[in-house]
Scaffold this motif. Structure first.
Motif, PDB file in Angstrom:
ATOM      1  N   VAL A  89       0.830  -1.203   0.000  1.00  0.00           N
ATOM      2  CA  VAL A  89       0.000   0.000   0.000  1.00  0.00           C
ATOM      3  C   VAL A  89       0.866   1.255   0.000  1.00  0.00           C
ATOM      4  N   ALA A  90       1.819   1.307   0.940  1.00  0.00           N
ATOM      5  CA  ALA A  90       2.624   2.516   1.091  1.00  0.00           C
ATOM      6  C   ALA A  90       3.570   2.681  -0.095  1.00  0.00           C
ATOM      7  N   GLY A  91       4.026   1.558  -0.656  1.00  0.00           N
ATOM      8  CA  GLY A  91       4.930   1.649  -1.792  1.00  0.00           C
ATOM      9  C   GLY A  91       4.216   2.113  -3.045  1.00  0.00           C
ATOM     10  N   ILE A  92       2.977   1.707  -3.185  1.00  0.00           N
ATOM     11  CA  ILE A  92       2.257   2.014  -4.426  1.00  0.00           C
ATOM     12  C   ILE A  92       1.543   3.353  -4.346  1.00  0.00           C
ATOM     13  N   ASP A  93       0.695   3.520  -3.339  1.00  0.00           N
ATOM     14  CA  ASP A  93      -0.161   4.707  -3.278  1.00  0.00           C
ATOM     15  C   ASP A  93       0.640   6.003  -3.209  1.00  0.00           C
ATOM     16  N   THR A  94       1.664   6.025  -2.355  1.00  0.00           N
ATOM     17  CA  THR A  94       2.447   7.254  -2.212  1.00  0.00           C
ATOM     18  C   THR A  94       3.161   7.591  -3.510  1.00  0.00           C
ATOM     19  N   THR A  95       3.723   6.548  -4.150  1.00  0.00           N
ATOM     20  CA  THR A  95       4.556   6.801  -5.327  1.00  0.00           C
ATOM     21  C   THR A  95       3.712   7.237  -6.513  1.00  0.00           C
ATOM     22  N   TRP A  96       2.574   6.573  -6.717  1.00  0.00           N
ATOM     23  CA  TRP A  96       1.783   6.999  -7.879  1.00  0.00           C
ATOM     24  C   TRP A  96       1.198   8.386  -7.648  1.00  0.00           C
ATOM     25  N   SER A  97       0.877   8.708  -6.397  1.00  0.00           N
ATOM     26  CA  SER A  97       0.376  10.058  -6.118  1.00  0.00           C
ATOM     27  C   SER A  97       1.463  11.097  -6.362  1.00  0.00           C
ATOM     28  N   ALA A  98       2.694  10.805  -5.925  1.00  0.00           N
ATOM     29  CA  ALA A  98       3.785  11.769  -6.082  1.00  0.00           C
ATOM     30  C   ALA A  98       4.119  11.982  -7.561  1.00  0.00           C
ATOM     31  N   ILE A  99       4.191  10.887  -8.315  1.00  0.00           N
ATOM     32  CA  ILE A  99       4.500  11.022  -9.744  1.00  0.00           C
ATOM     33  C   ILE A  99       3.359  11.746 -10.450  1.00  0.00           C
ATOM     34  N   GLY A 100       2.137  11.361 -10.136  1.00  0.00           N
ATOM     35  CA  GLY A 100       0.975  11.981 -10.777  1.00  0.00           C
ATOM     36  C   GLY A 100       0.889  13.472 -10.469  1.00  0.00           C
ATOM     37  N   ALA A 101       1.104  13.843  -9.194  1.00  0.00           N
ATOM     38  CA  ALA A 101       1.024  15.267  -8.821  1.00  0.00           C
ATOM     39  C   ALA A 101       2.139  16.064  -9.494  1.00  0.00           C
ATOM     40  N   SER A 102       3.318  15.458  -9.625  1.00  0.00           N
ATOM     41  CA  SER A 102       4.441  16.157 -10.265  1.00  0.00           C
ATOM     42  C   SER A 102       4.141  16.411 -11.739  1.00  0.00           C
ATOM     43  N   ILE A 103       3.588  15.396 -12.403  1.00  0.00           N
ATOM     44  CA  ILE A 103       3.232  15.573 -13.816  1.00  0.00           C
ATOM     45  C   ILE A 103       2.139  16.642 -13.945  1.00  0.00           C
ATOM     46  N   TRP A 104       1.178  16.617 -13.017  1.00  0.00           N
ATOM     47  CA  TRP A 104       0.092  17.603 -13.019  1.00  0.00           C
ATOM     48  C   TRP A 104       0.655  19.011 -12.868  1.00  0.00           C
ATOM     49  N   HIS A 105       1.608  19.161 -11.948  1.00  0.00           N
ATOM     50  CA  HIS A 105       2.220  20.485 -11.751  1.00  0.00           C
ATOM     51  C   HIS A 105       2.893  20.951 -13.047  1.00  0.00           C
ATOM     52  N   LEU A 106       3.667  20.052 -13.655  1.00  0.00           N
ATOM     53  CA  LEU A 106       4.392  20.445 -14.877  1.00  0.00           C
ATOM     54  C   LEU A 106       3.424  20.732 -16.021  1.00  0.00           C
ATOM     55  N   ALA A 107       2.286  20.011 -16.029  1.00  0.00           N
ATOM     56  CA  ALA A 107       1.295  20.240 -17.084  1.00  0.00           C
ATOM     57  C   ALA A 107       0.638  21.600 -16.934  1.00  0.00           C
ATOM     58  N   THR A 108       0.490  22.060 -15.691  1.00  0.00           N
ATOM     59  CA  THR A 108      -0.226  23.316 -15.447  1.00  0.00           C
ATOM     60  C   THR A 108       0.728  24.491 -15.231  1.00  0.00           C
ATOM     61  N   HIS A 109       2.041  24.216 -15.232  1.00  0.00           N
ATOM     62  CA  HIS A 109       3.039  25.284 -15.077  1.00  0.00           C
ATOM     63  C   HIS A 109       4.079  25.158 -16.194  1.00  0.00           C
ATOM     64  N   PRO A 110       3.708  25.596 -17.421  1.00  0.00           N
ATOM     65  CA  PRO A 110       4.618  25.401 -18.564  1.00  0.00           C
ATOM     66  C   PRO A 110       5.988  26.031 -18.335  1.00  0.00           C
ATOM     67  N   GLU A 111       6.042  27.127 -17.552  1.00  0.00           N
ATOM     68  CA  GLU A 111       7.349  27.776 -17.343  1.00  0.00           C
ATOM     69  C   GLU A 111       8.293  26.839 -16.563  1.00  0.00           C
ATOM     70  N   ASP A 112       7.756  26.106 -15.596  1.00  0.00           N
ATOM     71  CA  ASP A 112       8.583  25.140 -14.857  1.00  0.00           C
ATOM     72  C   ASP A 112       8.999  23.980 -15.763  1.00  0.00           C
ATOM     73  N   ARG A 113       8.069  23.567 -16.618  1.00  0.00           N
ATOM     74  CA  ARG A 113       8.354  22.450 -17.530  1.00  0.00           C
ATOM     75  C   ARG A 113       9.486  22.842 -18.495  1.00  0.00           C
ATOM     76  N   HIS A 114       9.379  24.033 -19.063  1.00  0.00           N
ATOM     77  CA  HIS A 114      10.406  24.464 -20.010  1.00  0.00           C
ATOM     78  C   HIS A 114      11.767  24.592 -19.326  1.00  0.00           C
ATOM     79  N   ARG A 115      11.757  25.094 -18.087  1.00  0.00           N
ATOM     80  CA  ARG A 115      13.034  25.301 -17.386  1.00  0.00           C
ATOM     81  C   ARG A 115      13.693  23.943 -17.096  1.00  0.00           C
ATOM     82  N   LEU A 116      12.911  22.945 -16.666  1.00  0.00           N
ATOM     83  CA  LEU A 116      13.497  21.636 -16.376  1.00  0.00           C
ATOM     84  C   LEU A 116      14.003  20.960 -17.647  1.00  0.00           C
ATOM     85  N   ALA A 117      13.289  21.162 -18.741  1.00  0.00           N
ATOM     86  CA  ALA A 117      13.742  20.572 -20.002  1.00  0.00           C
ATOM     87  C   ALA A 117      15.064  21.202 -20.431  1.00  0.00           C
TER      88      ALA A 117
END
Lengths: 67, 334
Positions: free
Chosen positions: B243-271
């Protein structure tokens, strides 16, 4: 600059080792310790500060040199 | 999805399954931090909600007044047949001191930097395969088709379970972590570990007959004070790792992708500056910390002027604490 890890507070999150492997090492359980007893080479100070601000347990302290 | 009535007042009637919280909890926490830093709700039989860093930390470290016996707020409260503290149903997360430290230390060698680094090549390969599978699609749900697949497959491999069982784990996770607003009786049935318990028991028996170099055999051979772990302890920890290995990790990856999707300036800078990735990951983990644990009040006492009663839930939103301007720089950035 000197850096110290409080082994009572360290819970083995390994953030310091991930961020500054030249400054911190970990034992087989993942508990961290500082590699340098004395002053850090100046080029490693930024890594030590990054580890300090990212330690979830506030287990790292930094002693700045007396001016 | 919530089966509960809509929340009318977050200070006196909050509910973490309300669509308003699920969609965007940040403004709720920001307002409470200013107006009512320890909120209360009669839901789930009585629940408190601290949102300031100082209070969340105080509760998390106060193992005298708060027990970890049950760490997921739901309609089902621990009954007389549930394993009591200090061990609890899923050690070490449901354990109180001093047992907690022993049960946690037991797991540390399996999660030290070296054994984890050994998983990196196969995990990177898995991520590339998942991305390859999206080739040619103009849109797809990155949370479902990418983020959720990664930890499920990695943890199945770590535990030494058949890869084709990975999809079943999604249902297990839903039962334990997400189906918290169902009526108590239904929750108890879900928690009864029927299918989940049978599944883990079968894998344990396979590993007893044929030891492997995986986490399951590691747990079956682990010792505390010279004795093998109790079967309930092994099963509880395996369920926790899943539970802890799966739920936390998919939430963290999903939230990070969501942030980058909604903050193009952060996405461009990391690229443009991929050397910033380690710092960015630390920031994602801070601002979107994927864990909101609970404690139970273990004895009547007053906390920040609030009358705690034994058995009350205490919900701990770690991302709210991490976003407290008293301790953290906001907004997120690097």
């Amino acid at each position: 600059m000197r850096v110290v890890v409080d082994s009572e507070k360290c819970q083995g999150h390994n953030r310091c080792y991930a961020l500054a492997p030249e400054v911190f090492d970990v034992d087989d359980l993942g508990f961290a310790f500082a590699i340098f007893d004395g002053d850090l080479p100046p080029e490693l100070e930024a890594g030590a500060r990054a580890a300090l601000s990212n330690c979830p347990e506030y287990a790292i302290t930094i002693h700045e040199d007396e001016a | 999805m919530s089966s509960h009535p809509p929340v009318r007042d977050w200070a006196t009637d909050f509910d973490h399954t309300d669509p308003g919280w699920v969609t965007d909890p940040f403004p709720i926490w920001d307002e409470l931090r200013e107006t009512c830093p320890v909120a209360h709700s009669d839901r789930y039989g009585g629940t408190w909600l601290p949102v300031r860093h100082e209070d969340v930390a105080a509760v998390a470290y106060d193992t005298e007044h708060f027990t970890s016996r049950q760490v997921i707020v739901s309609e089902a409260r621990p009954g007389p047949n549930d394993l009591p503290a200090p061990i609890g149903i899923a050690p070490p997360i449901t354990s109180d001191p001093p047992f907690h430290a022993l049960a946690r230390r037991l797991l540390l060698p399996a999660f030290a930097p070296k054994p984890i680094a050994a998983l990196e090549p196969s995990t990177r390969e898995l991520c590339r395969e998942l991305l390859d599978a999206t080739a040619g699609k103009s849109t797809f749900d990155a949370a479902v088709e990418y983020a959720q697949e990664i930890p499920v497959r990695v943890i199945v491999r770590m535990l030494g379970f058949p890869q084709e069982d990975a999809p079943r784990f999604r249902q297990f996770i839903h039962q334990i972590i997400e189906a918290v607003d169902v009526p108590a009786e239904e929750r108890r049935e879900l928690q009864d570990q029927g299918e989940l318990g049978e599944y883990f028991e079968a894998r344990i028996n396979e590993h007893l007959a044929n030891p492997q170099s995986d986490l399951t055999t590691f747990l079956l051979e682990a010792e505390l004070d010279g004795n093998k772990l109790e079967p309930d302890h092994v099963m509880g920890t395996m369920i926790l790792l899943m539970v802890a290995g799966i739920d936390t990790t998919w939430s963290a990856i999903g939230a990070s992708i969501w942030h980058l999707a909604t903050h193009p300036e952060d996405r461009h800078r990391l690229a443009a500056e991929p050397e910033l990735l380690p710092t960015a990951v630390e920031e994602f983990l801070r601002a979107y910390a994927p864990v909101t644990m609970a404690r139970m009040v273990s004895q009547d006492f007053e906390f920040q002027g609030c009358p705690m009663r034994a058995g009350d839930w205490m919900l701990l939103p770690f991302p709210a604490a991490n976003r407290d301007p008293e301790v953290s720089r906001m907004p997120i950035g690097w």
